[in-house]
Design an enzyme around this catalytic site. Structure first.
Site, short mmCIF file in Angstrom:
data_model
loop_
_atom_site.label_atom_id
_atom_site.label_comp_id
_atom_site.label_asym_id
_atom_site.label_seq_id
_atom_site.Cartn_x
_atom_site.Cartn_y
_atom_site.Cartn_z
N ASN A 158 0.80 -1.24 0.00
CA ASN A 158 0.00 0.00 0.00
C ASN A 158 0.83 1.28 0.00
O ASN A 158 0.52 2.24 -0.69
CB ASN A 158 -1.02 -0.02 1.13
CG ASN A 158 -0.39 -0.11 2.50
OD1 ASN A 158 0.68 -0.70 2.67
ND2 ASN A 158 -1.02 0.47 3.49
N GLU A 257 3.61 -4.83 12.36
CA GLU A 257 2.66 -3.73 12.15
C GLU A 257 1.57 -4.29 11.26
O GLU A 257 1.79 -4.53 10.07
CB GLU A 257 3.38 -2.53 11.54
CG GLU A 257 4.45 -1.99 12.49
CD GLU A 257 5.31 -0.86 11.93
OE1 GLU A 257 5.37 -0.69 10.70
OE2 GLU A 257 5.93 -0.16 12.74
N CYS A 291 -3.23 1.37 6.46
CA CYS A 291 -3.62 0.65 7.67
C CYS A 291 -4.30 1.57 8.68
O CYS A 291 -5.10 1.12 9.49
CB CYS A 291 -2.39 0.02 8.30
SG CYS A 291 -1.08 1.23 8.61
N GLU A 470 7.81 0.50 16.66
CA GLU A 470 9.00 1.03 16.00
C GLU A 470 8.86 2.55 15.97
O GLU A 470 7.81 3.10 16.24
CB GLU A 470 9.14 0.44 14.58
CG GLU A 470 9.38 -1.08 14.62
CD GLU A 470 9.89 -1.65 13.29
OE1 GLU A 470 10.69 -0.98 12.61
OE2 GLU A 470 9.49 -2.78 12.97
P1 NAD Z 1 -0.18 -9.45 3.29
O1 NAD Z 1 -0.12 -9.89 4.71
O2 NAD Z 1 -0.97 -10.24 2.32
O3 NAD Z 1 1.29 -9.38 2.67
C1 NAD Z 1 2.32 -8.62 3.27
C2 NAD Z 1 3.66 -9.18 2.84
O4 NAD Z 1 3.82 -10.48 3.41
C3 NAD Z 1 3.83 -9.36 1.33
O5 NAD Z 1 5.16 -9.04 0.98
C4 NAD Z 1 3.55 -10.83 1.14
O6 NAD Z 1 4.15 -11.39 -0.01
C5 NAD Z 1 4.17 -11.40 2.39
N1 NAD Z 1 3.65 -12.73 2.80
C6 NAD Z 1 2.42 -13.25 2.58
N2 NAD Z 1 2.34 -14.48 3.12
C7 NAD Z 1 3.53 -14.74 3.71
C8 NAD Z 1 4.07 -15.84 4.43
N3 NAD Z 1 3.34 -16.94 4.68
N4 NAD Z 1 5.33 -15.76 4.89
C9 NAD Z 1 6.08 -14.65 4.67
N5 NAD Z 1 5.64 -13.58 3.98
C10 NAD Z 1 4.38 -13.62 3.51
O7 NAD Z 1 -0.66 -7.94 3.34
P2 NAD Z 1 -0.96 -6.97 2.10
O8 NAD Z 1 -2.26 -7.37 1.49
O9 NAD Z 1 0.25 -6.87 1.24
O10 NAD Z 1 -1.11 -5.55 2.86
C11 NAD Z 1 -2.29 -5.08 3.42
C12 NAD Z 1 -2.30 -5.32 4.91
O11 NAD Z 1 -1.19 -4.67 5.53
C13 NAD Z 1 -3.52 -4.74 5.58
O12 NAD Z 1 -4.01 -5.65 6.54
C14 NAD Z 1 -2.98 -3.49 6.27
O13 NAD Z 1 -3.73 -3.04 7.38
C15 NAD Z 1 -1.63 -3.94 6.66
N6 NAD Z 1 -0.75 -2.78 6.91
C16 NAD Z 1 -0.40 -2.48 8.20
C17 NAD Z 1 0.40 -1.35 8.46
C18 NAD Z 1 0.80 -0.95 9.86
O14 NAD Z 1 1.68 -0.12 10.01
N7 NAD Z 1 0.18 -1.51 10.89
C19 NAD Z 1 0.82 -0.56 7.39
C20 NAD Z 1 0.44 -0.90 6.10
C21 NAD Z 1 -0.35 -2.03 5.86
#
Ligand code: NAD
Length: 489
Positions: A158, A257, A291, A470
């Site tokens: 995102n 996060e 997020c 962080e």
């Molecule tokens: P996601 O969890 O699908 O993927 C995040 C990352 O993890 C990607 O690089 C993905 O390839 C990797 N990944 C997926 N499965 C994995 C596994 N089994 N092992 C290791 N890596 C793996 O999330 P997304 O759809 O890319 O992002 C959206 C989500 O991120 C939303 O839930 C959003 O709220 C959250 N987010 C949180 C913050 C925060 O600061 N709290 C900031 C931005 C986004």
């Protein structure tokens, strides 16, 4: 493949030629067309990256002087500024986000992240304690902070460069070596950053990029690798849980996060125009794919209709369209798969009795963009906290508007969630603002603002929204391992 452009893995200070192995397409979400091919890292390449990171640490990077690391971070910030428009173009191609946002937020914050953590690490001190011992003697205690080691950095799509540099800058500042796994949707800027870090003199192996997916791909290969000393992860709560399980057998530290289902609470003493402008940003920024975005808006009953009609008017003024047009305010969702998920929630909300005040479907953005994953900014009334669309993170440009009567009721409604990332309180009563903001069970609680960030403050979430913090000192703590030295005097 539809594109001649290759996005390559970066391991041990060099780009890896994609002569063999699998690859996948990188899609521009604004058009639905592929703009590059990405070389997927296999398990052997991830292993090479982890080993290169270890060699960089042992080769002197872990013990390099803090002032040199801080200077390197500052040069990286300068160099991103010099190549600013390349980063902007790469971020826009991967995400479809409006060019104005990529300039003003994503790439600008990447520069700020490097500068902030250069300052933070350069100014960091050490705790020391004098301990009284029997017989009038004393012992001096202090802590030596060593780098955590090889850190796996896994980030979402995102805010790709912003979130990546938020972790890479402090990790490198503390003398760690990193293996980065960007989202499969947005591989470009992490790859471009490899060029920058190489140019400014980071030793080979201290920054590696491996491309791929999660399970049974680069993400899992990395988190399951025995050479990893810690994982910093931003993404969904479900993936966070899987990453935690992957590192559990080796008991490695994690910083997570994760997702949010953030509330805004709007009191009837508020300045209406200011609150509507703030809520418009907090619900619709980055097409709701932050997020920290608000998906639940609790509004005190006397001003419910005014806020609702004001929000509808501003949602309908958002300009969806070509991301290259500086007047565009709102881009597409990241992918067709994500749009299907958001549209499923639209259907679910309507089945539960939601009244759609605006949006609710797919807009017509013209022939050029019809293949993109566009969606209408959407507002609902008629839902309650028991409905799934009000309980689960949707991650789209959508919010449920829900009335309340008293301050206690508003606090209870806002806190009635498994998540705990962010909240925003809108009021002109300063005492109420402090009081209510402090009672939100979240990592960050804003009053009369949203998304305002101080990089020295701790950032993170409670409940399903994360583990650890962080930012500022909190980053220095996560990315280092202290050794307490105790000297009897
Ligand atoms: P996601 O969890 O699908 O993927 C995040 C990352 O993890 C990607 O690089 C993905 O390839 C990797 N990944 C997926 N499965 C994995 C596994 N089994 N092992 C290791 N890596 C793996 O999330 P997304 O759809 O890319 O992002 C959206 C989500 O991120 C939303 O839930 C959003 O709220 C959250 N987010 C949180 C913050 C925060 O600061 N709290 C900031 C931005 C986004």
């Amino acid at each position: 493949m539809n594109s001649d452009k290759w996005i390559r893995n970066f391991v041990d200070g060099a780009f890896v030629d994609p002569e063999s192995g699998s690859s996948f397409e990188c899609i521009d979400p604004a058009t639905g067309r592929a703009h590059a091919s990405v070389h997927e890292a296999d398990e052997a390449l991830v292993d090479r990256a982890v080993q290169a990171a270890r060699r960089a640490l042992d080769g002197g990077w872990a013990d390099s002087p803090v002032r040199e690391r801080a200077a390197l971070l500052r040069r990286a910030a300068d160099r991103i500024e010099e190549r600013f428009e390349e980063f902007v173009a790469a971020e826009v191609a991967d995400t479809g986000k409006p060019i104005t946002q990529a300039r003003e937020l994503d790439v600008a914050r990447a520069v700020a992240n490097f500068r902030a953590f250069a300052d933070i690490v350069a100014a960091a001190g050490q705790e020391s304690f004098m301990t009284d011992l029997p017989g009038g003697r004393q012992a001096l205690n202090y802590a030596i902070r060593k780098p955590l080691g090889v850190v796996a950095v896994i980030v979402p799509w995102n805010l790709p460069l912003l979130l990546l540099t938020w972790k890479v800058a402090p990790a490198l500042a503390c003398g760690n070596a990193v293996v980065v796994k960007p989202s499969e949707e947005t591989p470009s800027t992490a790859t471009l950053l490899a060029e920058i870090l190489d140019e400014v003199g980071l030793p080979a192996g201290a920054y590696n990029v491996v491309h791929g997916f999660g399970g049974n791909s680069a993400g899992e290969f990395l988190t399951a690798h025995p050479g990893i000393d810690g994982v910093t992860f931003t993404g969904s709560s479900a993936t966070g849980s899987r990453v935690m399980q992957a590192v559990a057998p080796r008991v490695r530290p994690v910083s997570f996060e994760l997702g949010g289902k953030n509330a805004a609470v709007v009191f009837d003493d508020v300045d209406l125009d200011e609150a509507i402008a703030g809520l418009t940003r907090s619900v619709f920024a980055n097409t709701g794919q932050v997020c920290l975005c608000t998906e639940r808006v609790y509004i005190q009953r006397a001003i419910f209709d005014d806020i609702a009609s004001g929000l509808v008017a501003s949602a309908e003024q958002l300009k969806l369209g070509n991301p290259q047009d500086p007047a565009t305010t709102t881009g597409p969702l990241i992918s067709h798969a994500h749009r299907r998920k958001v549209l499923d929630y639209f259907a679910l909300a309507e089945e539960a009795g939601a009244k759609v005040l605006t949006g609710g479907g797919v807009p017509d953005v013209g022939a050029d963009l019809r293949g993109g994953s566009w969606i209408e900014p959407t507002l609902w009334t008629g839902l309650t906290n028991t409905d799934r669309a009000v309980r689960e993170e949707i991650f789209g440009p959508v919010a449920a508007l829900i009335p309340f009567d008293t301050e206690e009721e508003a606090i209870a409604l806002a806190n009635d969630t498994e998540y705990g990332l962010a909240a925003a309180v809108w009021t002109n009563d300063l005492r109420r603002g402090h009081r209510v903001a402090g009672r939100m069970n979240v990592g960050i609680s804003w009053v009369n603002t949203w998304f305002t960030r101080e990089l020295r403050s701790p950032f993170g979430g409670a409940g399903l929204s994360g583990v650890g913090r962080e930012g500022g000192e909190a980053s220095l703590h996560f990315y280092t391992e202290p050794t307490n030295v105790c000297v009897q005097l």
